[in-house]
Motif scaffolding. Structure first.
Motif, short mmCIF file in Angstrom:
data_model
loop_
_atom_site.label_atom_id
_atom_site.label_comp_id
_atom_site.label_asym_id
_atom_site.label_seq_id
_atom_site.Cartn_x
_atom_site.Cartn_y
_atom_site.Cartn_z
N ASP A 32 120.95 12.74 -82.21
CA ASP A 32 119.94 13.15 -81.25
C ASP A 32 120.40 12.81 -79.83
N ASN A 84 109.11 12.52 -69.26
CA ASN A 84 109.82 13.41 -68.34
C ASN A 84 108.83 13.92 -67.31
N TYR A 126 113.30 6.65 -68.06
CA TYR A 126 113.44 7.82 -68.94
C TYR A 126 114.89 8.30 -68.92
N GLY A 143 116.16 10.40 -71.36
CA GLY A 143 116.27 11.74 -71.92
C GLY A 143 117.09 11.74 -73.18
N LEU A 171 116.15 10.26 -76.89
CA LEU A 171 115.00 9.65 -77.55
C LEU A 171 115.28 8.28 -78.16
N TYR A 196 106.47 5.46 -74.83
CA TYR A 196 107.26 6.67 -74.73
C TYR A 196 106.32 7.82 -75.08
N TYR A 251 105.83 12.21 -75.13
CA TYR A 251 106.28 13.57 -74.90
C TYR A 251 105.09 14.50 -75.13
N LYS A 294 107.56 18.35 -77.95
CA LYS A 294 108.94 18.68 -78.32
C LYS A 294 109.44 17.87 -79.51
N ARG A 310 110.25 16.47 -82.95
CA ARG A 310 110.11 17.08 -84.26
C ARG A 310 109.50 16.08 -85.22
#
Ligand code: P6P
Length: 317
Positions: A115, A207, A234, A236, A238, A252, A254, A264, A266
């Motif tokens: 990732d 973000n 941050y 970017g 994960l 954290y 998103y 975003k 999954r």
């Protein structure tokens, strides 16, 4: 001098905590232990070895450009998982379909083999995330039913972070433990026993380029973080953002954006495994609707809009 305990010794010692037959957990985690070392070797030389850097020229199922290291890591994890016999199928971010092993294994694995790989070229920490379920289907092959079990059904979850050091962090539902790779002996050694996320967090990770896409309540929350002089961090990537907040305390998130209306992250190989880890470390994970992600509805397929790694946020809410 503190006693050195290797990952293999620790797993053996804790085998009794694993719900199923002895030896299976050892086998399950051995693949990640070995592949983690091999991926680490390639990541560490990425700046030098031209053949391992840059884009592969293909896209993954998410439509993201695959990096050469994505493909290398994916092929390696699949090869090792296939060879150890406990896993019968893998769902990977890098494969369009379930990868079946036809070996009668009792477990399935969801994984993001690498990732944050777009960060490889700029030397930012990246990671592997994995989620392990006991198979529930009974036919010849694993099915979607095996992969779409609720987060609470995970038998183990973990990540490997390839950073200033390489660490493997995992849980089987009995706390979270972290192991740091000692390159001088090529072994993961227990470095972070019984990891607990701090009661209070002073970091928020989001973000902020998407700020005006976020729901009004999230915008107000982020504004409140600023008013409370929290630190914005941050990267970017994960696993790196999550790992830092797990250790130092913080949140954290998103949230939903115009580009990702359901968030975003999954569900299968990011939200669920990291939610299990953070909750086992005393934190909270939520999709914004449920108080605790791993207690959410089994058929919940929306990606997690935020993962909290600190009670502080939850209390403030
Ligand atoms: P954005 C990488 O693609 C990833 O899935 C995570 O590693 C990372 O935290 C996130 O996306 C970054 O997304 O939209 O902020 O660039």
């Amino acid at each position: 001098m503190a006693q050195i305990k290797t990952l293999a010794e620790f797993i053996t010692e804790r085998q009794h905590e694993f719900t199923y037959a002895t030896g299976e957990l050892t086998q399950l985690l051995t693949s990640f232990r070995l592949a983690g070392k091999m991926v680490n070797r390639e990541v560490n030389k990425a700046g030098l070895a031209e053949d391992i850097l840059g884009a592969q020229g293909t896209e993954n199922v998410q439509g993201e450009a695959q990096q050469k290291l994505d493909v290398y890591a994916n092929d390696l994890f699949i090869r090792l998982l296939r060879s150890q016999g406990e896993v019968c199928a893998v769902a990977s971010e890098e494969n369009d379909d379930i990868v079946h092993f036809d070996n009668g294994g009792k477990y399935v694995v969801s994984m993001d083999p690498l990732d944050g790989s777009s960060n490889i070229d700029v030397n930012v920490s990246i990671g592997t995330i994995f989620s392990i379920y006991r198979r529930v289907s009974t036919g010849d092959k694993a099915t979607m039913e095996d992969f779409m079990q609720p987060g609470t059904a995970q038998v183990a979850a973990g990540y490997i972070i390839y950073g200033s050091s390489t660490m493997l962090v995992y849980t089987t539902g009995h706390g979270v433990n972290g192991f740091t790779l000692d390159p001088s002996i090529g072994t993961f050694c227990l470095s972070h026993p019984d990891m607990r996320t701090p009661e209070e967090g002073s970091i928020y990770s989001v973000n902020e380029g998407n700020l005006y896409d976020f729901p009004a309540g999230v915008q107000r929350y982020i504004d409140d973080c600023k008013k409370q002089k929290m630190s914005a961090r941050y990267i970017g990537s994960l696993v790196a953002d999550f790992h830092r907040n797990l250790l130092k305390g913080g949140i954290y998130l998103y949230p939903a954006t115009a580009k990702s209306p359901k968030g975003k992250l999954r569900l299968l190989y990011e939200a669920n495994p990291l939610a299990m880890i953070v909750e086992q470390a005393g934190g909270v994970a939520t999709d914004g609707a449920h108080a605790s992600w791993t207690l959410s509805r089994p058929n919940c397929t929306s990606a997690v809009r935020c993962i909290s790694a600190a009670r502080g946020w939850w209390r403030r809410r």
